[in-house]
Design an enzyme around this catalytic site. Structure first.
Site, PDB file in Angstrom:
ATOM      1  N   ILE A 393       0.853  -1.189   0.000  1.00 50.57           N
ATOM      2  CA  ILE A 393       0.000   0.000   0.000  1.00 50.57           C
ATOM      3  C   ILE A 393       0.895   1.247   0.000  1.00 50.57           C
ATOM      4  CG2 ILE A 393      -1.730   1.300   1.300  1.00 50.57           C
ATOM      5  CD1 ILE A 393      -2.835  -1.359   2.278  1.00 50.57           C
ATOM      6  N   GLU A 435       2.271  -3.494   5.767  1.00 51.74           N
ATOM      7  CA  GLU A 435       1.271  -3.181   4.751  1.00 51.74           C
ATOM      8  C   GLU A 435       1.566  -3.901   3.433  1.00 51.74           C
ATOM      9  OE1 GLU A 435       4.415   0.093   4.507  1.00 51.74           O
ATOM     10  OE2 GLU A 435       3.504  -1.210   6.022  1.00 51.74           O
TER      11      GLU A 435
END
Length: 528
Positions: A393, A435
């Site tokens: 991300i 992430e």
């Protein structure tokens, strides 16, 4: 007394000079020789073990198993020695070497399958017990448990007629359920010496180190050990307790050995109630795991609660009428089924805790590594393609700093939810770390993998992440690696590394994009 000693000496001489006496494989024998030196170079150890590819593969398989649960993959013997330690690797090599003994006992009464089954229970129990005592490597204790009754196998191979007399005397009593303490008394009566003494002498002849020799000699009588080295004392006592715990699985009176184990574990090793309960509740699962990792075929053993409940049932049926007995049987069967269901639910919960990421509720890094191993092996067998995506991300740290970690957690969970709707049922999404997420796409070539990666990227970019308080926009970068594992030299670490480099390229090139691993700079097995 002198006549008895003379008989024992003759028996031992016959054992040690027997042409049927098993010998250690070359690698194991040479490893013992090297590790006995005051100073030994790790390169000598790794070079030696690496000579045997099958053995190296087995050692690495166990090193990367749940028995150790290391966060990163161990990909070489050199790395295994560095991370696990020399003693642990030596113990693994010796364990595999012992389990490879192919000599069939000439004793007609000796049950080789039962011997290795019980030895495995004792090995797994010794390791599990020792883990409750000291926060140190316990692999050599596994080998001690495996070795402790090796004298029985040696006697059955080298002195089959005499040992058949021993086994016949045992069978007249309580058969396989006879304790090893009873066996040693019968052995001394017939042979003039016991299997711990024979096992100790043979292992000493194999030049085993003292920490493996002493438990063989003293495991039936740990208090007779008068040495001052605490670790030796602990290993001997853990090995003794493992033998005691194994009795529980074969005795007609398991409740007796259950009580003895609880009491003596506290007396000999100072185990707390929690430690004892951990051993009793985990032993059946650890034995099943060990059988799988060490390539031993055994029937699935029952859990300690099941064994004790069945023993209580047998006791309760004594002196009951037929109708009462039938009612008790039905009642106990229902209770046992409920217990089995409860255990199954708890085991499933434990498995989920081990394999599922707590935040996103998708599979975790450990499961990803196991799943990728499995898919690589399948693609190797079937000559099929395999693809791996690593997605990250974009600017997630900045996002967390701006909106807070609760919002960041929401983004991670929601991303996983929408991504699962895109991939196939047999594909895998797992949290790789932070992430970053991994997607394993079996039987997917380069073009198909790029389409999937682009679809995940576009879906994420167009999706409105709404937590009912605010709405957010998020983008991701994706690295793609594809391969035919069967067509070229292939390693999992290189495969992951290529996907990781492709992800770095996507982020370095501006983010919110898909990048394909550059096969021209890497090994040819990436080419289709």
């Amino acid at each position: 007394m002198s006549g008895s000693n003379s008989n024992a000496t003759q028996i031992l001489e016959r054992v040690l000079t027997s042409k049927d006496l098993p010998t250690l494989p070359f690698i194991a024998a040479k490893l013992l020789e090297l590790t006995a030196l005051p100073e030994v170079a790790l390169t000598d150890i790794t070079d030696l073990i690496s000579q045997d590819m099958a053995l190296s593969t087995k050692v690495l398989r166990v090193a990367n198993s749940a028995l150790f649960s290391f966060p990163n993959q161990i990909s070489s013997i050199k790395q295994a020695v560095s991370i696990l330690g020399l003693n642990a690797v030596r113990s693994l090599v010796l364990s595999f070497s012992l389990l490879s003994f192919s000599s069939t006992p000439k004793s007609s009464s000796f049950d080789l399958e039962h011997f290795w089954e019980r030895s495995l229970i004792e090995a797994a129990a010794a390791r599990l017990i020792f883990e409750q005592v000291a926060d140190t490597d316990s692999e050599e204790v596994f080998t001690c448990g495996l070795l402790q009754n090796i004298g029985q196998l040696v006697l059955a191979i080298t002195l089959p007629q005499e040992y058949d007399q021993v086994l016949g005397r045992i069978a007249e009593g309580s058969g396989q359920a006879a304790s090893h303490a009873d066996c040693t008394a019968i052995e001394r009566d017939i042979l003039g010496m016991s299997h711990p003494e024979v096992g100790y002498a043979v292992a000493k002849n194999w030049e085993f180190p003292e920490n493996l020799l002493l438990p063989i000699k003293y495991h039936h009588d740990p208090c007779s050990f008068t040495g001052t080295f605490l670790r030796h004392q602990q290993i001997i006592r853990a090995t003794y307790l493992a033998d005691l715990l194994a009795e529980l699985f074969y005795s007609d009176s398991p409740e007796h050995y259950h009580k003895r184990f609880r009491n003596e574990a506290k007396q000999l090793l100072g185990l707390k109630v929690l430690g004892v309960n951990t051993v009793l509740h985990m032993i059946d699962k650890v034995v099943d795991q060990s059988a799988q990792y060490f390539y031993i075929k055994i029937k699935s053993i029952k859990s300690v609660p099941e064994i004790l409940q069945e023993a209580n049932l047998r006791l309760s049926l004594i002196n009951l009428s037929y109708e009462e007995m039938n009612r008790e049987l039905i009642k106990s069967k229902m209770e046992l089924e409920k217990l089995t269901e409860d255990l199954a639910r708890k085991n499933q919960l434990l498995e989920n805790l081990a394999n599922i990421d707590g935040l996103t509720e998708i599979n975790n890094h450990r499961f990803f590594q196991d799943f990728l191993d499995s898919e690589i092996n399948r693609c190797l067998r079937n000559d099929r393609p395999l693809s791996l995506l690593l997605a990250d991300i974009d600017h997630f740290k900045k996002f967390n700093d701006t909106y807070g970690h609760q919002t960041g957690d929401f983004i991670l969970k929601e991303f996983c939810r929408i991504s699962k709707d895109i991939i196939r049922e047999y594909d895998l999404i797992a949290r790789y770390g932070g992430e970053e997420f991994a997607f394993v796409l079996p039987e997917t070539d380069q073009e198909e993998a790029l389409l999937v990666a682009e679809k995940i990227r576009q879906t994420t970019e167009n999706y409105l992440f709404d937590d009912k308080t605010n709405s957010y926009r998020v983008t991701i970068s994706v690295g793609v690696a594809s391969a035919f594992p069967a067509r070229r030299e292939f390693t999992k670490d290189q495969f992951i590394g290529l996907a990781d480099e492709a992800l770095y390229e996507a982020k370095h090139s501006g983010r919110n994009r898909v990048s394909l691993a550059n096969s021209k700079r890497k090994k040819r097995w990436l080419a289709f």
